[in-house]
Write an enzyme that holds these catalytic residues in place. Structure first.
Site, PDB file in Angstrom:
ATOM      1  CG  ASP A  13      75.497  -2.797  64.576  1.00 31.68           C
ATOM      2  OD1 ASP A  13      75.836  -3.563  63.653  1.00 31.68           O
ATOM      3  OD2 ASP A  13      75.775  -1.583  64.590  1.00 31.68           O
ATOM      4  CG  ASP A  15      81.624  -1.492  62.845  1.00 31.61           C
ATOM      5  OD1 ASP A  15      82.413  -1.999  63.664  1.00 31.61           O
ATOM      6  OD2 ASP A  15      81.668  -1.747  61.624  1.00 31.61           O
ATOM      7  NE  ARG A  63      81.145  -0.791  51.032  1.00 34.39           N
ATOM      8  CZ  ARG A  63      80.157  -0.256  50.335  1.00 34.39           C
ATOM      9  NH1 ARG A  63      80.408   0.220  49.129  1.00 34.39           N
ATOM     10  NH2 ARG A  63      78.939  -0.204  50.815  1.00 34.39           N
ATOM     11  CB  CYS A 103      73.017 -10.836  50.183  1.00 39.29           C
ATOM     12  SG  CYS A 103      73.333  -9.536  51.409  1.00 39.29           S
ATOM     13  CB  CYS A 105      72.842 -12.187  55.143  1.00 36.44           C
ATOM     14  SG  CYS A 105      74.198 -11.962  53.970  1.00 36.44           S
TER      15      CYS A 105
END
Length: 186
Positions: A13, A15, A63, A103, A105
């Site tokens: 990952d 962040d 966003r 979604c 994903c």
């Protein structure tokens, strides 16, 4: 090639694992700050023969908080810093959607992990997935990946949640994961 690569692939990952996380999102290259020793950990894994792929939710795009050019600039900064340390990332997979998009994903769904498996022509069975949240880990575990939680970012909160997948290995940070993984796979 596929099965051989699967034993040399590590999914991270972004962040909270590689860079500092923010509830306000990482919206610019200036806000992207590596967690101490995380880039060195990636370089160390590369030097041990491992291929690194990043799988990251980036709903800030959906966003409207930043655009694709900004996301690319953030990743360019990360890659430049990595190259200075002799490290590299093979690919960055990301989901630009929000939860409302529904979604397949966006982690914890496994669509992004399926894309990685398809791109490399491998099974993710036994491939380590390193994250700082339960959703990061579940996305890979659903396809047989081995879960590794780091306690940086949201990792402490994830550990305390009691919702970690079975057999999740816990590491202080990405360097602790790298040291453990390399030494246990000599």
């Amino acid at each position: 090639m596929g099965q051989k690569l699967s034993s040399r692939l590590i999914i991270l990952d972004r962040d909270g694992v590689i860079n500092e996380d923010s509830d306000a999102y990482i919206k610019s290259p200036d806000e992207w700050l590596p967690i101490p020793e995380s880039l060195e950990a990636i370089s160390k894994l590369n030097q041990a023969g491992y291929h690194i792929v990043i799988a990251t939710n980036q709903s800030g795009v959906g966003r409207g908080l930043y655009d694709m050019d900004t996301l690319n600039a953030i990743h360019e900064k990360m890659n430049r810093k990595l190259h200075k340390l002799g490290g590299s990332v093979d690919a960055i997979f990301f989901c630009p959607h929000t939860d409302a998009d529904q979604c397949d994903c966006r982690k914890p769904k496994s669509g992004m992990m399926k894309q990685i498996a398809e791109r490399y022509g491998i099974s993710l069975k036994g491939v380590p997935i390193v994250g700082d949240s339960v959703r990061d880990l579940i996305a890979g575990v659903n396809l047989g990946a081995d879960p590794h939680l780091v306690l940086t970012g949201k990792g402490e909160k994830a550990r305390a949640s009691g919702q970690l997948p079975p057999y999740t290995a816990i590491h202080t940070n990405l360097m602790a994961f790298a040291n453990h993984y390399i030494s246990s796979h000599l």
